[in-house]
Scaffold this active site. Sequence first.
Site, PDB file in Angstrom:
ATOM      1  N   ASP A  66     101.803 -20.867 -45.267  1.00 36.50           N
ATOM      2  CA  ASP A  66     101.642 -22.290 -45.524  1.00 36.50           C
ATOM      3  C   ASP A  66     102.907 -22.763 -46.229  1.00 36.50           C
ATOM      4  O   ASP A  66     103.453 -22.060 -47.081  1.00 36.50           O
ATOM      5  CB  ASP A  66     100.423 -22.528 -46.410  1.00 36.50           C
ATOM      6  CG  ASP A  66     100.247 -23.988 -46.745  1.00 36.50           C
ATOM      7  OD1 ASP A  66     100.050 -24.782 -45.817  1.00 36.50           O
ATOM      8  OD2 ASP A  66     100.325 -24.327 -47.940  1.00 36.50           O
ATOM      9  N   THR A  74     103.725 -25.708 -48.219  1.00 36.68           N
ATOM     10  CA  THR A  74     103.704 -26.270 -49.566  1.00 36.68           C
ATOM     11  C   THR A  74     103.187 -25.261 -50.585  1.00 36.68           C
ATOM     12  O   THR A  74     102.099 -24.711 -50.438  1.00 36.68           O
ATOM     13  CB  THR A  74     102.835 -27.535 -49.610  1.00 36.68           C
ATOM     14  OG1 THR A  74     103.323 -28.469 -48.648  1.00 36.68           O
ATOM     15  CG2 THR A  74     102.862 -28.160 -50.994  1.00 36.68           C
ATOM     16  N   ASP A  99      98.074 -20.970 -50.876  1.00 37.66           N
ATOM     17  CA  ASP A  99      97.674 -21.131 -52.276  1.00 37.66           C
ATOM     18  C   ASP A  99      96.592 -22.177 -52.492  1.00 37.66           C
ATOM     19  O   ASP A  99      96.049 -22.281 -53.580  1.00 37.66           O
ATOM     20  CB  ASP A  99      98.887 -21.494 -53.145  1.00 37.66           C
ATOM     21  CG  ASP A  99      99.450 -22.867 -52.812  1.00 37.66           C
ATOM     22  OD1 ASP A  99      99.149 -23.380 -51.713  1.00 37.66           O
ATOM     23  OD2 ASP A  99     100.197 -23.418 -53.645  1.00 37.66           O
TER      24      ASP A  99
END
Length: 699
Positions: free
Chosen positions: A390, A392, A592
């Site tokens: 991912d 970001t 996250d």
Amino acid sequence: MTESIQNHRPLRIAHELPRRIRIHYPRLFDPLLDTAYLQAMIENLPGIVRARINRRGGSIVVEYDGSPESRNKLLDTLRDLPAETYAHADLNGSMAPELADVFLKGALTLASLKTPLEVSAPLSLLLGLPILLKGLDTLFSQGIKVETLDAAAVGLSLARCDFFTANSIVTLLTLGEHLEASSENRSTELLKSLLRPQVEHVWMERGGEEVRVPITQVVVGDRVICGPGDIIPVDGTVADGEASVNQSSITGESVSVHLYPGKEVLSGSVVEEGRMIIRAERVGAETSMARITRYMENSLRMKSASQTHSAELADRLVPVTLALGMAIFLLTGDMTRATAVLTVDYSCAIKLANPVAVKTAMYDAARGGVLVKGAQALDALAAVDTLVLDKTGTLTNGVLNVTDVIPTGKLTPDALLALTAAAEQHYAHPVAHAVVRAAEERGLKLPAMSNVDYIVAHGVSAYVDDERVLAGSLHFLQDDEHVDCSGVSELADRLRREGSNLLYVSRSGILEGVIAFRDDLRPEAPAVLRGLKATGIRRIIVITGDHRDTAQAVIGQLNDVSELHWEMKPEDKSRIVKDLKDEGGGVAFVGDGVNDAPAMITAQVGICMPGGSNLAKEAAMVLLLEDDLDGLLKARQVATHTRMVIDNCFKSAVGFNSIVLLLATLGLLPPVASALLHNLSTVSILGYAALGNRSTARG
């Protein structure tokens, strides 16, 4: 049985200082007592600093704040243990040998070379008796296993009065058990210190408003608010709202449960979707803290495929060795040669090297900034050939900074920012944190808000000053909520080409403005991705919910990225990971956020950044403890190196012991020399397994 234990095994205070107490606790000798659970339970009592349990010595040493209340609570708890403190027998097994036991048996083994027969015989029998009894028990309960061969080798050596050989086998078995147990204990201590949930503040409903208070101020009867990704901090009952809750860390049930008003809620559970208000019934140390220990135990006891295979292979080789020894005796009548064959045991090195290598790798990986949740995670990470990240918070710093606040109506930039921050103020998302931080830096007073609703991967809906405020993506406002955003199209295109993320804000159905953010690429990202490719990762794929132009502006700087997918929803991330798994090979997902959890669970290995949400940490098999991508490369290097160490241990054990077995079969080695060579090889292999990962983990 538990009641009987509690009634007939009282505790006794052996020694006491103002802030330290040592308690003689006979219940520790009960094989069903889960000592890891007990230790975690003690350490979560109010005022307790730390606890150390000596099961073999039957004592508990506790450091505390010195208050009479803490001391009394500790003693009351130990006098009346809850039933869940007692687990199944296979969780604890026999007590692991201490290092002193290894040295003592080693010294007695050397002494047996010089002591007279009348001393060596009873002493050796005493040393070998536990192994003999265990071998007989295994033979009758499970058949011919490694324990049976150990007992046969020890028993035959004792029968021949070859006490040095018998004692050497006993010493080496004890050493192997100690190495495995010590590695596991060190890993357990790390997990206890690193994974304990740190719930410091909670949101509560007071006087019709939502307020944030320290967890220590929550009392019975308070109404605690929990949303997506939150660890529930109290035991109680749902008073309002509903949610999908993961209770696996408490109950072991992997299927999420749907909770609604009237349903019981357990602390330590994780909210996956929805929002609810919980009426607190048990708070603080009285809540269900079992999740801490259960989580550790499940991680450490989860055997990898290679570990299971090694154990099975070791068991299959036992009948071969026994049969060979019997055949030699029947064909030649040579008891010495048969004994020499039986003293060569593949199983010690094969069966123990794998768990020792894995536990040591887990321990050293944690010291290097990587927490691996079990042997299976280490095994799976070594087999990964496709890495999905991912963007970001993973490839980027994850700390968004507000660069532009652009009103489209009558609001000033500060008023637009305050309005947005009021809606976003306790949403666990990087965009929300950036908005609130920017408002705080400008000293803005936020208006009152209520009825917050989080739409995962889309945005937030809240009532601010009794008007509905939406803050989120263009898709959320324009397509889902039908807010006209056409007036800022050209502006939005320019900002995205510059690499900015955009947050659209509306009030009462009218677009009020756009807030732009910038998230810079992590400086170590290019080097880490190159390093991952060097370890055998074939494909590196980046998934993001950002607009295409924003994503390409950032990821275009990384030459090792194979594919880029933009404007992805959580279900899209999970779908892509599933498609990659269906193609074959191993897939790891790194993320996250709350919306990354489904993809983490779908992948063979889920990897979570240190700033990840509680839900993402629960879903992940690997946690990075430092806020950089270097830990990702370390994790992969430790995993691949551990696999190499295990392979080398297996090849060395089979190769060397086969040579010794051949020489013993041909009568070229007496039993003592055969046992000595075998035991030396076992010690060397276990030592290599225990130390093989140190340089990699810390490098």
